[in-house]
Scaffold this motif. Structure first.
Motif, PDB file in Angstrom:
ATOM      1  N   UNK A 210       0.829  -1.203   0.000  1.00 28.59           N
ATOM      2  CA  UNK A 210       0.000   0.000   0.000  1.00 28.59           C
ATOM      3  C   UNK A 210       0.864   1.254   0.000  1.00 28.59           C
ATOM      4  N   UNK A 211       1.891   1.254   0.815  1.00 28.17           N
ATOM      5  CA  UNK A 211       2.774   2.430   0.839  1.00 28.17           C
ATOM      6  C   UNK A 211       3.410   2.654  -0.530  1.00 28.17           C
ATOM      7  N   UNK A 212       3.854   1.590  -1.153  1.00 31.80           N
ATOM      8  CA  UNK A 212       4.473   1.727  -2.471  1.00 31.80           C
ATOM      9  C   UNK A 212       3.494   2.296  -3.486  1.00 31.80           C
ATOM     10  N   UNK A 213       2.230   1.920  -3.357  1.00 30.20           N
ATOM     11  CA  UNK A 213       1.223   2.355  -4.319  1.00 30.20           C
ATOM     12  C   UNK A 213       0.776   3.791  -4.091  1.00 30.20           C
ATOM     13  N   UNK A 214       0.671   4.204  -2.820  1.00 33.95           N
ATOM     14  CA  UNK A 214       0.082   5.505  -2.509  1.00 33.95           C
ATOM     15  C   UNK A 214       1.088   6.603  -2.187  1.00 33.95           C
ATOM     16  N   UNK A 215       2.351   6.248  -2.031  1.00 32.83           N
ATOM     17  CA  UNK A 215       3.338   7.231  -1.603  1.00 32.83           C
ATOM     18  C   UNK A 215       3.405   8.454  -2.517  1.00 32.83           C
ATOM     19  N   UNK A 216       3.184   8.258  -3.804  1.00 26.10           N
ATOM     20  CA  UNK A 216       3.256   9.405  -4.720  1.00 26.10           C
ATOM     21  C   UNK A 216       1.981  10.238  -4.725  1.00 26.10           C
ATOM     22  N   UNK A 217       0.942   9.735  -4.059  1.00 26.28           N
ATOM     23  CA  UNK A 217      -0.328  10.460  -3.992  1.00 26.28           C
ATOM     24  C   UNK A 217      -0.475  11.200  -2.671  1.00 26.28           C
ATOM     25  N   UNK A 218      -0.078  10.535  -1.574  1.00 25.68           N
ATOM     26  CA  UNK A 218      -0.149  11.136  -0.242  1.00 25.68           C
ATOM     27  C   UNK A 218       1.003  10.558   0.579  1.00 25.68           C
ATOM     28  N   UNK A 219       1.696  11.366   1.389  1.00 23.26           N
ATOM     29  CA  UNK A 219       2.746  10.808   2.243  1.00 23.26           C
ATOM     30  C   UNK A 219       2.193   9.673   3.105  1.00 23.26           C
ATOM     31  N   UNK A 220       2.861   8.527   3.060  1.00 24.51           N
ATOM     32  CA  UNK A 220       2.367   7.332   3.738  1.00 24.51           C
ATOM     33  C   UNK A 220       3.495   6.721   4.560  1.00 24.51           C
ATOM     34  N   UNK A 221       3.246   6.558   5.866  1.00 24.71           N
ATOM     35  CA  UNK A 221       4.266   6.032   6.762  1.00 24.71           C
ATOM     36  C   UNK A 221       3.778   4.761   7.449  1.00 24.71           C
ATOM     37  N   UNK A 222       4.649   3.766   7.514  1.00 24.41           N
ATOM     38  CA  UNK A 222       4.395   2.577   8.314  1.00 24.41           C
ATOM     39  C   UNK A 222       5.088   2.785   9.661  1.00 24.41           C
ATOM     40  N   UNK A 223       4.315   2.676  10.734  1.00 19.45           N
ATOM     41  CA  UNK A 223       4.842   2.894  12.079  1.00 19.45           C
ATOM     42  C   UNK A 223       4.786   1.578  12.838  1.00 19.45           C
ATOM     43  N   UNK A 224       5.947   1.057  13.224  1.00 21.00           N
ATOM     44  CA  UNK A 224       6.032  -0.189  13.986  1.00 21.00           C
ATOM     45  C   UNK A 224       5.972   0.158  15.469  1.00 21.00           C
ATOM     46  N   UNK A 225       4.737   0.219  16.008  1.00 21.53           N
ATOM     47  CA  UNK A 225       4.559   0.609  17.410  1.00 21.53           C
ATOM     48  C   UNK A 225       3.104   0.362  17.801  1.00 21.53           C
ATOM     49  N   UNK A 226       2.850   0.389  19.094  1.00 21.36           N
ATOM     50  CA  UNK A 226       1.473   0.259  19.557  1.00 21.36           C
ATOM     51  C   UNK A 226       0.771   1.606  19.660  1.00 21.36           C
ATOM     52  N   UNK A 227       1.520   2.679  19.501  1.00 21.47           N
ATOM     53  CA  UNK A 227       0.914   4.008  19.592  1.00 21.47           C
ATOM     54  C   UNK A 227       1.550   4.949  18.582  1.00 21.47           C
ATOM     55  N   UNK A 228       0.729   5.780  17.995  1.00 25.84           N
ATOM     56  CA  UNK A 228       1.183   6.910  17.190  1.00 25.84           C
ATOM     57  C   UNK A 228       1.102   8.126  18.099  1.00 25.84           C
ATOM     58  N   UNK A 229       2.206   8.871  18.204  1.00 29.63           N
ATOM     59  CA  UNK A 229       2.232   9.972  19.160  1.00 29.63           C
ATOM     60  C   UNK A 229       2.742  11.257  18.532  1.00 29.63           C
ATOM     61  N   UNK A 230       2.093  12.356  18.923  1.00 25.40           N
ATOM     62  CA  UNK A 230       2.570  13.714  18.627  1.00 25.40           C
ATOM     63  C   UNK A 230       2.719  13.996  17.135  1.00 25.40           C
ATOM     64  N   UNK A 231       1.796  13.484  16.354  1.00 23.74           N
ATOM     65  CA  UNK A 231       1.773  13.794  14.928  1.00 23.74           C
ATOM     66  C   UNK A 231       0.732  14.896  14.706  1.00 23.74           C
ATOM     67  N   UNK A 232       1.079  15.900  13.919  1.00 22.06           N
ATOM     68  CA  UNK A 232       0.213  17.067  13.764  1.00 22.06           C
ATOM     69  C   UNK A 232      -0.518  17.078  12.431  1.00 22.06           C
ATOM     70  N   UNK A 233      -0.378  16.012  11.652  1.00 24.06           N
ATOM     71  CA  UNK A 233      -0.909  16.026  10.288  1.00 24.06           C
ATOM     72  C   UNK A 233      -1.651  14.737   9.933  1.00 24.06           C
ATOM     73  N   UNK A 234      -2.404  14.203  10.879  1.00 19.85           N
ATOM     74  CA  UNK A 234      -3.031  12.895  10.673  1.00 19.85           C
ATOM     75  C   UNK A 234      -4.243  13.022   9.747  1.00 19.85           C
ATOM     76  N   UNK A 235      -4.160  12.365   8.609  1.00 16.92           N
ATOM     77  CA  UNK A 235      -5.291  12.306   7.680  1.00 16.92           C
ATOM     78  C   UNK A 235      -5.915  10.910   7.685  1.00 16.92           C
ATOM     79  N   UNK A 236      -5.065   9.891   7.772  1.00 19.45           N
ATOM     80  CA  UNK A 236      -5.511   8.507   7.888  1.00 19.45           C
ATOM     81  C   UNK A 236      -4.700   7.835   8.990  1.00 19.45           C
ATOM     82  N   UNK A 237      -5.380   6.998   9.797  1.00 19.60           N
ATOM     83  CA  UNK A 237      -4.701   6.296  10.887  1.00 19.60           C
ATOM     84  C   UNK A 237      -5.405   4.952  11.039  1.00 19.60           C
ATOM     85  N   UNK A 238      -4.680   3.891  10.672  1.00 16.85           N
ATOM     86  CA  UNK A 238      -5.236   2.535  10.775  1.00 16.85           C
ATOM     87  C   UNK A 238      -4.339   1.707  11.682  1.00 16.85           C
TER      88      UNK A 238
END
Length: 415
Positions: A210-238
């Motif tokens: 998915x990241x490979x497919x969408x990276x050129x359309x929207x910045x896409x990050x894979x986060x290896x963690x149980x929590x996403x913290x202190x991000x100021x630009x969340x558009x999608x969070x799964x």
């Protein structure tokens, strides 16, 4: 798209003899997206908050009065019985205008009808084939990853989303976020969170592709963690967890989507697992959760790539979310249905050509029509194939005229 130069020029040369504008003008590029007059708003007249939410939503979204559908039942319960719902649905069906393609519910409770979520029960009608008493598949949604713009007209289903909130004030905030998102084309990031919870982390298997497919359309990050913290630009969070830590440390952009794959996120008030309402209270505009044990079938939860693809192409929240779940019978959709942050096509004419830009242009085959005046007459002058991931179309050296682009109904859906 420069390979179209000779093809378009040969087709369009006869137009040059017409009384055309000095340069090419694009007057229409069709984008998907339900409109306010296609949304029915179901209001419980025995629930003062439901009445107030419906009034606020009608005002903010310009919902026609004819689209307000009034029912009565005792509020404040998690579940409706099958018999109660069947009688309720019969009245709703009788009073829904024919042009209505989808529903918004103006309450958080009830959120379940026997073994179905209330959003799926209103969409399909109560049907035990959409239930499962153990780890079994359920009936598939024909709307899944479709290119259909009018689900009632095509499938006789009306996708449904609840304007769910713990209070009237929270519901108003949700509605305001949805309205604020429209056409904002936010510069956000998609966060795909891979957790240590193996049973609930099943969607992570598709994250790299998915990241490979969408990276050129929207910045896409894979986060290896149980929590996403202190991000100021969340558009999608799964993610996939029973409880999602640190939600409030992040800033969700208007129109943002977030959900967690778990067994009881749709139990909005009082479960041992985190309620999907927590996403909306943290600032998201849409979420999803199961109301009956779904097991960890990925098909019973949103497919992140499909939610994102349909949303980024200009569809509304309710369309994008619904099209991402293959087996939605046990899942509850909550949020502001008409949020549409990625609507809008930019275009300009320069040096005898046309450039059309969008965050993601809906894949498919488009008819290109041209006319010597804005009023027409228009005639087909070519067909334009648009592939997945395309953000810009360039047509070089086309005769001055008024142009419009219409996506053919038989075009393929998003990948």
């Amino acid at each position: 798209m420069r390979w179209l130069r000779g093809w378009m020029l040969a087709l369009l040369l006869p137009m040059a003899a017409l009384a055309a504008p000095e340069q090419s003008v694009v007057i229409g590029f069709e984008q998907p997206g339900l409109t306010a007059d296609q949304l029915g708003v179901i209001v419980n007249d025995d629930d003062p908050d439901s009445v107030a939410i419906a009034a606020y939503y009608q005002d903010k979204r310009g919902i026609p009065t004819a689209n307000l559908i009034h029912v009565r039942f005792k509020p404040g319960r998690a579940t409706l019985t099958r018999d109660e719902f069947v009688n309720l649905k019969r009245k709703v069906d009788r009073t829904t205008p024919r042009n209505v393609q989808a529903y918004a519910l103006t309450w958080a409770q009830p959120y379940r009808v026997d073994c179905m979520s209330i959003s799926s029960a209103f969409a399909f009608g109560f049907d035990p084939d959409y239930c499962a008493s153990s780890c079994k598949p359920t009936q598939l949604s024909p709307y899944f990853n479709s290119s259909v713009a009018r689900p009632w007209t095509t499938y006789k289903i009306r996708p449904t989303m609840s304007l769910a909130a713990a209070s009237l004030a929270e519901a108003k905030k949700l509605i305001d976020r949805g309205v604020a998102s429209d056409g904002s084309n936010p510069a956000g990031t998609a966060y795909l969170v891979s957790t240590s919870d193996k049973a609930r982390n099943v969607r992570a298997a598709g994250y790299e592709a998915l990241r490979a497919q969408l990276q050129r359309v929207i910045p896409t990050e894979i986060v290896e963690a149980n929590a996403l913290e202190n991000k100021r630009d969340v558009m999608f969070y799964f993610t996939g967890l029973t409880q999602v830590p640190a939600l409030d440390s992040n800033a969700f952009l208007p129109g943002a989507i977030g959900d967690h794959l778990t067994s009881a996120g749709g139990d909005l008030f009082g479960g041992s697992q985190m309620s999907s309402l927590r996403w909306l209270e943290a600032g998201a505009t849409g979420s999803y959760g199961a109301v009956v044990e779904p097991c960890n079938f990925p098909a019973k939860f949103p497919v992140p790539g499909l939610v994102m693809a349909h949303y980024l192409q200009g569809e509304t929240l309710i369309e994008a979310y619904w099209k991402s779940v293959q087996m939605p019978g046990q899942g509850l959709f909550i949020g502001e249905p008409l949020a549409r942050p990625f609507a809008g096509i930019r275009h300009h004419a320069r040096d005898g050509g046309i450039t059309i830009e969008a965050r993601l242009i809906t894949p498919g085959l488009y008819d290109v029509q041209a006319a010597p005046s804005m009023m027409g007459p228009y005639r087909n002058v070519g067909r334009l194939p648009v592939g997945w991931g395309m953000r810009e179309i360039k047509l070089d050296k086309v005769p001055p005229a008024y142009y419009r682009f219409t996506r053919r109904a038989d075009s393929a859906p998003a990948p």
